[in-house]
Scaffold this motif. Structure first.
Motif, PDB file in Angstrom:
ATOM      1  N   ALA A 196      -0.320 -15.528   4.215  1.00  0.00           N
ATOM      2  CA  ALA A 196      -0.618 -16.454   5.063  1.00  0.00           C
ATOM      3  C   ALA A 196      -0.523 -15.484   6.501  1.00  0.00           C
ATOM      4  N   ALA A 197       0.499 -14.803   6.707  1.00  0.00           N
ATOM      5  CA  ALA A 197       0.760 -13.919   7.745  1.00  0.00           C
ATOM      6  C   ALA A 197      -0.432 -12.827   8.030  1.00  0.00           C
ATOM      7  N   ALA A 198      -0.983 -12.225   6.876  1.00  0.00           N
ATOM      8  CA  ALA A 198      -1.952 -11.365   6.972  1.00  0.00           C
ATOM      9  C   ALA A 198      -3.162 -12.117   7.349  1.00  0.00           C
ATOM     10  N   ASN A 199      -3.529 -13.289   7.009  1.00  0.00           N
ATOM     11  CA  ASN A 199      -4.744 -14.223   7.445  1.00  0.00           C
ATOM     12  C   ASN A 199      -4.435 -14.536   9.008  1.00  0.00           C
ATOM     13  N   LEU A 206      -0.226  -6.222   8.035  1.00  0.00           N
ATOM     14  CA  LEU A 206      -0.676  -6.845   6.751  1.00  0.00           C
ATOM     15  C   LEU A 206      -2.143  -7.209   6.564  1.00  0.00           C
ATOM     16  N   GLY A 207      -2.652  -7.636   7.781  1.00  0.00           N
ATOM     17  CA  GLY A 207      -4.109  -8.017   8.031  1.00  0.00           C
ATOM     18  C   GLY A 207      -5.023  -6.875   7.598  1.00  0.00           C
ATOM     19  N   ARG A 208      -4.580  -5.616   7.755  1.00  0.00           N
ATOM     20  CA  ARG A 208      -5.354  -4.410   7.365  1.00  0.00           C
ATOM     21  C   ARG A 208      -5.172  -4.082   5.950  1.00  0.00           C
ATOM     22  N   MET A 209      -4.260  -4.524   5.462  1.00  0.00           N
ATOM     23  CA  MET A 209      -3.917  -4.133   3.921  1.00  0.00           C
ATOM     24  C   MET A 209      -4.845  -5.125   3.302  1.00  0.00           C
ATOM     25  N   ALA A 210      -4.981  -6.286   3.930  1.00  0.00           N
ATOM     26  CA  ALA A 210      -5.628  -7.307   3.131  1.00  0.00           C
ATOM     27  C   ALA A 210      -7.174  -6.880   3.236  1.00  0.00           C
ATOM     28  N   HIS A 219       3.458  -5.189  -0.159  1.00  0.00           N
ATOM     29  CA  HIS A 219       3.057  -4.602   1.200  1.00  0.00           C
ATOM     30  C   HIS A 219       3.985  -4.879   2.292  1.00  0.00           C
ATOM     31  N   ALA A 220       4.627  -6.153   2.265  1.00  0.00           N
ATOM     32  CA  ALA A 220       5.609  -6.648   3.132  1.00  0.00           C
ATOM     33  C   ALA A 220       6.860  -5.802   3.049  1.00  0.00           C
ATOM     34  N   ALA A 226       8.691   0.575   7.074  1.00  0.00           N
ATOM     35  CA  ALA A 226       7.867   1.402   8.129  1.00  0.00           C
ATOM     36  C   ALA A 226       8.096   0.775   9.497  1.00  0.00           C
ATOM     37  N   GLY A 227       9.005  -0.211   9.738  1.00  0.00           N
ATOM     38  CA  GLY A 227       9.499  -0.802  10.761  1.00  0.00           C
ATOM     39  C   GLY A 227       8.501  -1.920  11.478  1.00  0.00           C
ATOM     40  N   ASP A 228       7.527  -2.347  10.743  1.00  0.00           N
ATOM     41  CA  ASP A 228       6.517  -3.466  11.169  1.00  0.00           C
ATOM     42  C   ASP A 228       7.380  -4.583  11.651  1.00  0.00           C
TER      43      ASP A 228
END
Length: 327
Positions: A196-199, A206-210, A219-220, A226-228
């Motif tokens: 949901a966060a990626a969308n 996360l959007g780029r990973m999607a 992925h989260a 990585a500090g995101d």
């Protein structure tokens, strides 16, 4: 506990696994993707897996065999009630089939209880008289040791620690109830929040990973390391849910330690501060400082536990069930 060679088996919705175990140590292990066609196909898989790991015994006899599986599972009769993630297993006489196939005594055990026994005898909770083990993976399960005895309950179905209501207005659980601990805190629920966060923000980490494929909880975790900021917020939310559920388990069972296993525990170092903070807010004073630790045996906890229980049952002529104490 013993020096006998024993086979531990693990029936999962994704993988079937086998291990040769001796005195709590995994000497050989192997795995395959679960054949979802039905129980007889899975039995054929286990034949092949057992043949593979048995070579490590060097020709010595294998005394017993045990399988852990998700429930509801009647471990007194050895019959599976049903497995939500695996159709076709309803009322399957698992224990009798295992014994017939391999020609040695067999037991079946709930996977959470088996893992709890493994961690109690050989892992993080060794030497304790009171402990709760919680596996946080696709779902949430576990097992409980109280007064130096492994809790089985009627029909061996105690320890379904993922199925008490934690969020009355929460999502529907796989069991059909609304707002179970599992429904809000299991890896499946965490993954849904991650997607949901990626969308919501396609330009985020996360959007780029999607864009590369299906985004998952791992992925989260990667992003948080990585500090995101968005990934760190998701980890904090997951830790808060876990801490709330763990606080209730501390109240229910008064353990000396709560042990967390399962796939989500790979992020334990990230989750632990939030888990601890929520417990300190929610728990009554005597329970606030109970240690919460990561499982020591990892993925082997269930295999070691059920193999050890199998040889223990053989040595006690089946009288241990529901009264298993320290060995």
């Amino acid at each position: 506990m013993n020096d006998d060679f024993t086979i531990g088996l693990d029936l999962g919705g994704t993988q079937v696994r086998a291990a040769l175990v001796r005195a709590g140590k995994v000497l050989a292990r192997t795995a395959a993707r679960t054949d979802v066609s039905g129980p007889e196909e899975v039995m054929r898989q286990f034949r092949a897996l057992v043949a593979e790991v048995s070579h490590a015994a060097g020709g010595a006899p294998i005394r017993a065999i045990g399988m852990c599986a998700p429930g509801p599972l009647d471990t007194v009769s050895g019959v599976i009630d049903h497995i939500p993630t695996l159709p076709g297993w309803e009322q399957f006489p698992l224990r009798d089939r295992l014994s017939a196939i391999f020609g040695i005594p067999a037991i079946v055990e709930n996977d959470g209880i088996a893992a709890a026994f493994g961690e109690w005898q050989y892992g993080a909770a060794r030497g304790l008289d009171h402990t709760v083990y919680v596996t946080v993976s696709t779902g949430i399960g576990g097992g409980v040791v109280v007064d130096g005895r492994l809790m089985h309950g009627a029909r061996g179905m105690a320890g379904h620690v993922g199925h008490f209501t934690l969020a009355a207005e929460g999502p529907t659980c796989s069991c059909g109830r609304v707002g179970c601990f599992e429904a809000v805190a299991a890896g499946t629920a965490f993954g849904k929040r991650v997607r949901a966060a990626a969308n919501k923000n396609p330009t985020s980490f996360l959007g780029r990973m999607a864009e590369k494929g299906i985004v998952e909880g791992r992925h989260a975790v990667e992003g948080a390391r990585a500090g995101d900021a968005a990934c760190l917020a998701l980890i904090a939310e997951e830790a808060d849910w876990l801490g709330s559920g763990f606080a209730s388990l501390l109240h229910l069972y008064s353990p000396q330690m709560l042990v967390m296993g399962g796939g989500v525990s790979v992020a334990f170092d990230l989750l632990e501060p939030g888990i601890r903070a929520r417990i300190r807010r929610d728990a009554m004073a005597p329970f606030r400082e109970v240690p919460v630790v990561k499982a020591k045996l990892g993925d082997d906890a269930g295999l070691v536990g059920v193999a050890s229980l199998a040889v223990l049952q053989q040595r006690t002529a089946g009288s241990f069930h529901g009264r298993t104490s320290k060995t």
